[in-house]
Design an enzyme around this catalytic site. Structure first.
Site, PDB file in Angstrom:
ATOM      1  N   TYR A  85       0.757  -1.318  -0.154  1.00 56.22           N
ATOM      2  CA  TYR A  85      -0.022   0.211   0.180  1.00 56.22           C
ATOM      3  C   TYR A  85       0.759   1.468   0.323  1.00 56.22           C
ATOM      4  O   TYR A  85       2.005   1.443   0.406  1.00 56.22           O
ATOM      5  CB  TYR A  85      -1.058  -0.083   1.354  1.00 56.22           C
ATOM      6  N   ASP A  99      -9.439   6.698  10.133  1.00 55.93           N
ATOM      7  CA  ASP A  99      -9.639   7.404   9.031  1.00 55.93           C
ATOM      8  C   ASP A  99     -10.292   8.586   9.159  1.00 55.93           C
ATOM      9  O   ASP A  99     -11.216   9.017   9.976  1.00 55.93           O
ATOM     10  CB  ASP A  99      -9.827   6.227   7.971  1.00 55.93           C
TER      11      ASP A  99
END
Length: 237
Positions: A85, A99
């Site tokens: 990622y 997040d």
């Protein structure tokens, strides 16, 4: 390893693997449902098996491996592969979901943080580690996804799970955010790494961007854009 289908005609009923670049704001199941609907329309059938190997959060983009037809029985071969990622971590605050999908619930100082301290903290989060999944996740506890409990305001103890972070590299530190690249094992929550990194440097941290670039030998550079794949499956739709 399953070969990816990169050009029509596709052997839909016999089985195919599509590498898809998941758009931001879509769930993994949104993509699966869109592909399933297009295949059903192409073949003129009411039911057709389509599945994905590894969920991406709606905020995230990047590589989503989708099996169709008989190859859905082989999804397990893909689910256990290592993943890579890239993304960005915002420092100085935390959110309940780890997040940007939820609003910050606490703020912290950042003046004491530098890139060297961040890299030291990232090194401590590298290798075999015990990781606590975020409350806002699809992980089931007592038969219920954690995110449903979180939305009801419940807080329960989530047991840490063993995962392996192969590398956790940081760059482009601005004073309040830092970019990263990560290689990790199945089951690793990048949101938890962002949260734990912020806490390790005496601040907060949460994801503001995430993109999956690799799953085992499969790379985002060879992935379909979703609309292009749908058009390739059935140009007349």
């Amino acid at each position: 390893m399953l070969p990816a289908s990169d050009a029509p005609p596709f052997s839909l009923a016999d089985g195919a693997l599509f590498l898809v670049d998941k758009p931001q704001g879509w769930t993994s199941f949104d993509v699966v449902n869109k592909v399933r609907y297009r295949i059903r329309k192409k073949l003129g059938v009411k039911k057709f098996k389509v599945g994905h190997a590894g969920t991406l959060d709606p905020m995230a983009t990047g590589l989503l491996n989708i099996c169709v037809g008989k190859w859905t029985k082989r999804l397990g071969e893909l689910e256990g592969l290592d993943k890579s990622y890239t993304g960005t971590i915002q420092l100085g605050a935390s959110t309940p979901s780890y997040d940007a999908e939820t609003d910050p619930d606490a703020e912290y100082p950042t003046a004491h943080i530098d890139l060297a301290a961040l890299r030291t903290a990232a090194a401590e989060l590298t290798g075999p580690i015990q990781q606590v999944p975020p409350m806002y996740s699809a992980l089931k506890v007592d038969g219920q996804p954690l995110y449903k409990r979180a939305r009801r305001g419940e807080t329960i103890e989530v047991k840490p799970r063993p995962v392996t972070v192969h590398h956790f590299d940081l760059e482009n530190f601005t004073g309040t955010s830092v970019d990263f690249s990560i290689g990790c094992s199945k089951g690793t929550y990048i949101r938890s790494l962002a949260h734990d990194l912020g806490r390790a440097v005496g601040s907060g941290g949460y994801l503001t961007a995430l993109r999956r670039t690799e799953v085992g030998p499969y790379h985002i550079d060879t992935a379909w854009q979703l609309e292009e794949l749908l058009a390739a499956i059935d140009p007349e739709a």
